[in-house]
Design a protein around this motif. Structure first.
Motif, PDB file in Angstrom:
ATOM      1  N   MET A  67       6.967  -3.347   5.258  1.00  0.00           N
ATOM      2  CA  MET A  67       6.258  -4.040   4.192  1.00  0.00           C
ATOM      3  C   MET A  67       7.195  -4.392   3.040  1.00  0.00           C
ATOM      4  N   ILE A  70       9.263  -7.501   3.992  1.00  0.00           N
ATOM      5  CA  ILE A  70       8.564  -8.799   3.933  1.00  0.00           C
ATOM      6  C   ILE A  70       7.902  -9.022   2.568  1.00  0.00           C
ATOM      7  N   ARG A  71       8.141  -8.099   1.637  1.00  0.00           N
ATOM      8  CA  ARG A  71       7.604  -8.197   0.273  1.00  0.00           C
ATOM      9  C   ARG A  71       6.077  -8.292   0.290  1.00  0.00           C
ATOM     10  N   ASP A  72       5.468  -7.405   1.059  1.00  0.00           N
ATOM     11  CA  ASP A  72       4.023  -7.428   1.216  1.00  0.00           C
ATOM     12  C   ASP A  72       3.349  -6.935  -0.067  1.00  0.00           C
ATOM     13  N   GLU A  74       0.612  -5.535  -0.590  1.00  0.00           N
ATOM     14  CA  GLU A  74      -0.233  -4.346  -0.459  1.00  0.00           C
ATOM     15  C   GLU A  74       0.580  -3.054  -0.369  1.00  0.00           C
ATOM     16  N   ILE A 129      -1.212  -6.444   6.897  1.00  0.00           N
ATOM     17  CA  ILE A 129       0.248  -6.448   6.801  1.00  0.00           C
ATOM     18  C   ILE A 129       0.813  -7.732   7.396  1.00  0.00           C
ATOM     19  N   GLY A 130       1.630  -8.408   6.610  1.00  0.00           N
ATOM     20  CA  GLY A 130       2.257  -9.633   7.077  1.00  0.00           C
ATOM     21  C   GLY A 130       1.349 -10.843   7.074  1.00  0.00           C
ATOM     22  N   LYS A 131       0.082 -10.658   6.714  1.00  0.00           N
ATOM     23  CA  LYS A 131      -0.864 -11.769   6.725  1.00  0.00           C
ATOM     24  C   LYS A 131      -0.920 -12.484   5.369  1.00  0.00           C
ATOM     25  N   PRO A 134       3.821 -13.480   0.196  1.00  0.00           N
ATOM     26  CA  PRO A 134       4.384 -12.581  -0.813  1.00  0.00           C
ATOM     27  C   PRO A 134       3.728 -12.822  -2.158  1.00  0.00           C
ATOM     28  N   ASN A 261      -7.567 -14.222   3.960  1.00  0.00           N
ATOM     29  CA  ASN A 261      -7.091 -13.916   5.307  1.00  0.00           C
ATOM     30  C   ASN A 261      -8.241 -13.895   6.311  1.00  0.00           C
TER      31      ASN A 261
END
Length: 273
Positions: A67, A70-72, A74, A129-131, A134, A261
């Motif tokens: 996370m 990918i600069r998530d 959450e 996650i990833g959805k 950023p 999302n």
């Protein structure tokens, strides 16, 4: 039977495999609970808890590193939930389980906790996650709460209710941005309660429509809806008082991110009849 199902898949191979193993540990707890009374399960329970603690630590480290990469947006919330999990497992490790009755009670409590936490955490948090884009990209839009044509699913009732949900999130976001600490607290709490209540109404209407057309994705949708409502029920007034603007901003970011999302990747699959 407790199983890792397809709606728990994230599409990230390492995380999915680690989730599968956590469910396998949950299954082992279930198997132990089914043992006849009279058998000493002390070593098995302690061993299971020790493995659960060490494996969860490894999994959380991998998940948080991904996370971060990918600069998530959450990540901070995920870290908090992971801490709660660790603390709860530590509490189980400290329990007195010398007697048969204590062992079975501890196993039953552990099983209930693991089943609820894993399903809830994966479906309402990990599946995001990833959805989400950023944080610095999607939240810096002039008005990220604006409902646009890209969110239309083509079903009049659902689109109308989605617009209402966006409007409620936008109202909450506006109140927080304009909020002077100590002023307007009740109004913010009120709009968040209205948002929760309307979300429940919307989910009920959406599920009714899916049942009416015998939509094959109904069960997965219902689980996702339930996990989201559970997340809203975690709204903690004490945290609002401790750091109100930061906590409420984080909550609104989650609400908006989940809604976007869910519409784009889940609701748009619902057939128009």
């Amino acid at each position: 039977m407790i199983q890792f199902t397809e709606d728990c898949l994230l599409g990230v191979e390492q995380i999915d495999e680690e989730h599968r193993y956590l469910f396998a540990l949950l299954g082992r707890a279930d198997d132990l609970l089914r043992n006849d009374y009279g058998k000493d399960l002390y070593e098995e329970i302690k061993g299971l808890l020790g493995e659960l603690e060490s494996y969860a630590d490894k999994h959380f480290a991998h998940e948080e590193a991904y996370m971060k990469e990918i600069r998530d947006p959450e990540l901070i919330l995920q870290r908090t939930q992971h801490i709660v999990f660790r603390e709860t497992v530590m509490e189980f490790l400290m329990k007195n389980i010398d007697e048969d009755e204590e062992q079975h009670q501890a196993l039953e409590e552990l099983l209930n906790f693991l089943a609820k936490w894993l399903y809830h955490h994966i479906l309402s948090s990990d599946t995001m996650i990833g959805k989400l884009p950023p944080l610095e990209e999607w939240m810096l839009k002039e008005n990220p709460c604006e409902f646009s044509d890209e969110y239309l699913v083509g079903i009049e009732m659902i689109d109308r209710e989605h617009k209402k949900l966006f409007a409620l999130v936008e109202h909450a976001n506006h109140l927080v941005k304009e909020w002077a600490v100590g002023d307007g607290y009740d109004e913010i709490v009120g709009i968040l309660k209205e948002l929760k209540d309307y979300t429940e109404v919307h989910f009920a209407d959406e599920e009714s429509y899916m049942r009416s057309i015998k939509y094959e994705g109904y069960d997965a949708q219902k689980r996702a809806h339930g996990a989201f409502i559970s997340r809203l029920e975690e709204f903690d007034l004490e945290k609002v008082e401790e750091n109100p603007r930061e906590y409420l901003t984080s909550l609104i970011e989650f609400l908006l991110g989940w809604l976007i999302n869910h519409i784009l990747h889940v609701d748009k699959k619902i057939p128009v009849v």
